[in-house]
Design a protein around this motif. Structure first.
Motif, PDB file in Angstrom:
ATOM      1  N   ILE A  65       0.822  -1.220   0.000  1.00  0.00           N
ATOM      2  CA  ILE A  65       0.000   0.000   0.000  1.00  0.00           C
ATOM      3  C   ILE A  65       0.854   1.267   0.000  1.00  0.00           C
ATOM      4  O   ILE A  65       0.318   2.376   0.016  1.00  0.00           O
ATOM      5  CB  ILE A  65      -1.004   0.036   1.167  1.00  0.00           C
ATOM      6  N   SER A 142      -4.879   3.975   8.316  1.00  0.00           N
ATOM      7  CA  SER A 142      -4.788   2.625   7.748  1.00  0.00           C
ATOM      8  C   SER A 142      -5.296   1.592   8.739  1.00  0.00           C
ATOM      9  O   SER A 142      -5.258   1.786   9.955  1.00  0.00           O
ATOM     10  CB  SER A 142      -3.339   2.296   7.353  1.00  0.00           C
ATOM     11  N   LEU A 204      -7.303  -3.317  -1.340  1.00  0.00           N
ATOM     12  CA  LEU A 204      -7.234  -2.060  -0.609  1.00  0.00           C
ATOM     13  C   LEU A 204      -8.461  -1.235  -0.967  1.00  0.00           C
ATOM     14  O   LEU A 204      -8.727  -0.983  -2.146  1.00  0.00           O
ATOM     15  CB  LEU A 204      -5.971  -1.279  -0.971  1.00  0.00           C
TER      16      LEU A 204
END
Length: 215
Positions: A65, A142, A204
């Motif tokens: 990510i 996150s 994601l």
């Protein structure tokens, strides 16, 4: 033997993923795995215990990510064993990372990682998201398989800047969780992550407020 295996797997995985990581950062990433494997024996930080799987399922998965981290200060909630926060902090030294977890054993481990790896860009907080200082807001938050998306925005939404984004890492695409999101939140973007050495699906979801999008 494990160190050399990890270093070889890491070099190959980074080359496949096209992620620019210095030799010093690779050394730090392997040192982090050593700490994780050592503390995992007593603290049960992660379910991944097979050394041959640790680079792909912990380091490379976390680093997948990195291209989507655009803020100068990221909050990682449910930080657990430091994934993805610690690997990201190692390869992004100019970005600040705050790692939050309510489990005191896990935050002790994270604090030890910060000390041993000399990570000046990492702050560790022991506590729940609901108890965090509401005056400190983050450009991105996150989470890695931490909780359902509706819980994530409910518990942590007040910590996100008005134009901020959640970076939610999931395995299979969570259709039910997306459908259960409150009306004032949306999945702005969805990326299927390609993680070298990982056979399962990785996704994601980038989530933001509908009110800030004009939609």
């Amino acid at each position: 033997m494990t160190d050399s295996l990890w270093r070889r797997q890491l070099e190959q995985g980074l080359a496949t993923a096209g992620l620019p990581v210095t030799d010093q950062q690779q050394t730090q990433l392997v040192a982090f795995l050593e700490l994780l494997a050592k503390w995992n024996k007593a603290y049960n930080l992660t379910a991944v215990r097979e050394p041959a799987e640790m680079v792909s399922r912990q380091l490379l998965d976390s680093l997948s990510i990195q291209p989507f981290v655009t803020t100068d200060h990221l909050l990682d909630v449910g930080a657990g064993g430091g994934l993805p926060g610690i690997p990201l902090a190692i390869v992004m030294p100019d970005t600040q990372f705050t790692l939050l977890d309510s489990n005191s054993k896990k935050t002790r481990f994270l604090t030890q990682c910060v000390l041993e790896l000399k990570l000046a860009n990492v702050t560790v907080i022991h506590g729940r998201a609901e108890a965090c200082d509401p005056s400190v807001r983050y450009g991105q938050i996150s989470s890695r398989a931490f909780t359902a998306l509706a819980n994530l925005v409910h518990w942590c939404g007040y910590l996100l800047a008005d134009d901020g984004q959640f970076l939610a890492m999931k395995g299979q695409f969570p259709d039910d969780e997306v459908a259960a999101l409150p009306n004032d939140w949306r999945v702005k973007a969805h990326e299927r992550l390609q993680v070298p050495g990982c056979s399962g699906e990785r996704h994601l979801l980038i989530i933001d407020r509908v009110s800030n999008t004009g939609v």
